[in-house]
Scaffold this motif. Structure first.
Motif, PDB file in Angstrom:
ATOM      1  N   ASP A   1      70.345  63.816  66.303  1.00 17.57           N
ATOM      2  CA  ASP A   1      70.484  62.521  65.637  1.00 17.57           C
ATOM      3  C   ASP A   1      69.361  61.557  65.986  1.00 17.57           C
ATOM      4  N   GLY A   2      68.639  61.820  67.050  1.00 20.66           N
ATOM      5  CA  GLY A   2      67.587  60.910  67.489  1.00 20.66           C
ATOM      6  C   GLY A   2      66.201  61.486  67.287  1.00 20.66           C
ATOM      7  N   ALA A   3      65.708  62.138  68.320  1.00 14.78           N
ATOM      8  CA  ALA A   3      64.321  62.618  68.333  1.00 14.78           C
ATOM      9  C   ALA A   3      64.023  63.584  67.186  1.00 14.78           C
ATOM     10  N   GLN A   4      64.915  64.504  66.936  1.00 13.99           N
ATOM     11  CA  GLN A   4      64.661  65.482  65.876  1.00 13.99           C
ATOM     12  C   GLN A   4      64.581  64.794  64.517  1.00 13.99           C
ATOM     13  N   GLN A   5      65.469  63.875  64.280  1.00 17.13           N
ATOM     14  CA  GLN A   5      65.473  63.157  62.998  1.00 17.13           C
ATOM     15  C   GLN A   5      64.172  62.373  62.813  1.00 17.13           C
ATOM     16  N   ARG A   6      63.696  61.728  63.881  1.00 21.39           N
ATOM     17  CA  ARG A   6      62.434  60.979  63.790  1.00 21.39           C
ATOM     18  C   ARG A   6      61.248  61.911  63.574  1.00 21.39           C
ATOM     19  N   LEU A   7      61.263  63.080  64.214  1.00 20.03           N
ATOM     20  CA  LEU A   7      60.170  64.037  64.006  1.00 20.03           C
ATOM     21  C   LEU A   7      60.163  64.575  62.576  1.00 20.03           C
ATOM     22  N   VAL A   8      61.325  64.798  62.014  1.00 21.22           N
ATOM     23  CA  VAL A   8      61.399  65.244  60.623  1.00 21.22           C
ATOM     24  C   VAL A   8      60.801  64.175  59.712  1.00 21.22           C
ATOM     25  N   ALA A   9      61.191  62.911  59.934  1.00 22.36           N
ATOM     26  CA  ALA A   9      60.661  61.814  59.117  1.00 22.36           C
ATOM     27  C   ALA A   9      59.146  61.695  59.273  1.00 22.36           C
ATOM     28  N   LEU A  10      58.647  61.809  60.502  1.00 22.28           N
ATOM     29  CA  LEU A  10      57.215  61.740  60.755  1.00 22.28           C
ATOM     30  C   LEU A  10      56.480  62.867  60.036  1.00 22.28           C
ATOM     31  N   THR A  11      57.014  64.066  60.125  1.00 20.23           N
ATOM     32  CA  THR A  11      56.397  65.216  59.471  1.00 20.23           C
ATOM     33  C   THR A  11      56.323  65.010  57.963  1.00 20.23           C
ATOM     34  N   MET A  12      57.401  64.505  57.395  1.00 22.34           N
ATOM     35  CA  MET A  12      57.411  64.253  55.948  1.00 22.34           C
ATOM     36  C   MET A  12      56.392  63.180  55.568  1.00 22.34           C
ATOM     37  N   LYS A  13      56.324  62.098  56.323  1.00 20.50           N
ATOM     38  CA  LYS A  13      55.383  61.015  56.015  1.00 20.50           C
ATOM     39  C   LYS A  13      53.937  61.498  56.132  1.00 20.50           C
ATOM     40  N   LEU A  14      53.650  62.307  57.137  1.00 14.51           N
ATOM     41  CA  LEU A  14      52.295  62.834  57.284  1.00 14.51           C
ATOM     42  C   LEU A  14      51.955  63.771  56.128  1.00 14.51           C
ATOM     43  N   GLY A  15      52.930  64.584  55.713  1.00 19.37           N
ATOM     44  CA  GLY A  15      52.704  65.468  54.574  1.00 19.37           C
ATOM     45  C   GLY A  15      52.414  64.678  53.306  1.00 19.37           C
ATOM     46  N   LEU A  16      53.162  63.604  53.092  1.00 22.08           N
ATOM     47  CA  LEU A  16      52.931  62.762  51.920  1.00 22.08           C
ATOM     48  C   LEU A  16      51.590  62.038  52.010  1.00 22.08           C
ATOM     49  N   ALA A  17      51.215  61.634  53.230  1.00 20.34           N
ATOM     50  CA  ALA A  17      49.942  60.924  53.408  1.00 20.34           C
ATOM     51  C   ALA A  17      48.764  61.806  53.013  1.00 20.34           C
ATOM     52  N   THR A  18      48.860  63.091  53.269  1.00 19.92           N
ATOM     53  CA  THR A  18      47.747  63.984  52.908  1.00 19.92           C
ATOM     54  C   THR A  18      47.523  64.004  51.399  1.00 19.92           C
ATOM     55  N   LEU A  19      48.578  63.756  50.630  1.00 15.16           N
ATOM     56  CA  LEU A  19      48.442  63.762  49.165  1.00 15.16           C
ATOM     57  C   LEU A  19      47.632  62.568  48.672  1.00 15.16           C
ATOM     58  N   ASP A  20      47.611  61.484  49.462  1.00 17.51           N
ATOM     59  CA  ASP A  20      46.900  60.261  49.056  1.00 17.51           C
ATOM     60  C   ASP A  20      45.449  60.217  49.529  1.00 17.51           C
ATOM     61  N   LEU A  21      45.055  61.209  50.310  1.00 15.72           N
ATOM     62  CA  LEU A  21      43.697  61.201  50.865  1.00 15.72           C
ATOM     63  C   LEU A  21      42.789  62.141  50.080  1.00 15.72           C
ATOM     64  N   PRO A  22      41.511  61.799  50.018  1.00 12.63           N
ATOM     65  CA  PRO A  22      40.567  62.686  49.328  1.00 12.63           C
ATOM     66  C   PRO A  22      40.501  64.044  50.030  1.00 12.63           C
ATOM     67  N   PRO A  23      40.699  65.124  49.285  1.00 11.24           N
ATOM     68  CA  PRO A  23      40.643  66.461  49.893  1.00 11.24           C
ATOM     69  C   PRO A  23      39.313  66.685  50.616  1.00 11.24           C
ATOM     70  N   GLY A  24      39.383  67.251  51.801  1.00 10.45           N
ATOM     71  CA  GLY A  24      38.187  67.564  52.570  1.00 10.45           C
ATOM     72  C   GLY A  24      37.613  66.399  53.349  1.00 10.45           C
ATOM     73  N   SER A  25      38.200  65.213  53.215  1.00 10.97           N
ATOM     74  CA  SER A  25      37.678  64.052  53.953  1.00 10.97           C
ATOM     75  C   SER A  25      38.086  64.147  55.423  1.00 10.97           C
ATOM     76  N   ALA A  26      37.391  63.395  56.255  1.00  5.55           N
ATOM     77  CA  ALA A  26      37.721  63.366  57.686  1.00  5.55           C
ATOM     78  C   ALA A  26      39.152  62.884  57.895  1.00  5.55           C
ATOM     79  N   ALA A  27      39.550  61.879  57.139  1.00  2.69           N
ATOM     80  CA  ALA A  27      40.916  61.353  57.264  1.00  2.69           C
ATOM     81  C   ALA A  27      41.945  62.418  56.877  1.00  2.69           C
ATOM     82  N   ALA A  28      41.671  63.170  55.823  1.00  2.00           N
ATOM     83  CA  ALA A  28      42.592  64.219  55.387  1.00  2.00           C
ATOM     84  C   ALA A  28      42.725  65.299  56.461  1.00  2.00           C
ATOM     85  N   ARG A  29      41.612  65.640  57.100  1.00  2.00           N
ATOM     86  CA  ARG A  29      41.660  66.646  58.166  1.00  2.00           C
ATOM     87  C   ARG A  29      42.477  66.137  59.352  1.00  2.00           C
ATOM     88  N   GLN A  30      42.254  64.885  59.738  1.00  2.00           N
ATOM     89  CA  GLN A  30      42.976  64.327  60.878  1.00  2.00           C
ATOM     90  C   GLN A  30      44.469  64.210  60.603  1.00  2.00           C
TER      91      GLN A  30
END
Length: 83
Positions: free
Chosen positions: A24-53
């Protein structure tokens, strides 16, 4: 024999509580973080330094989530380990 059964029951109750707290705590936050990072990659230019990071951070978050789940499953009574 009865005291051993009570000890195992008490440990199992505590293990379930810890598992529920982590779920209910740490695992739930890690799932949310993973999802947000996955979505963030969609908004970044492919192959950019930011996309890699962000991609690396996404991978690390998924690994941390897997490790946490394995840790939760690995919690067991010491008396069972000794036997």
């Amino acid at each position: 024999m009865r005291s051993r059964a009570r000890l195992i029951d008490a440990f199992e109750t505590e293990r379930r509580r810890i598992e529920r707290d982590l779920h209910d705590g740490a695992q739930q936050r890690l799932v949310a973080l993973t999802m947000k990072l996955g979505l963030a990659t969609l908004d970044l230019p492919p192959g950019s330094a930011a996309a890699r990071q962000v991609g690396e951070a996404h991978s690390l978050a998924k690994e941390a989530l897997t490790e946490l789940r394995e840790l939760i499953r690995g919690i067991h009574p010491q008396i069972l380990t000794e036997r």
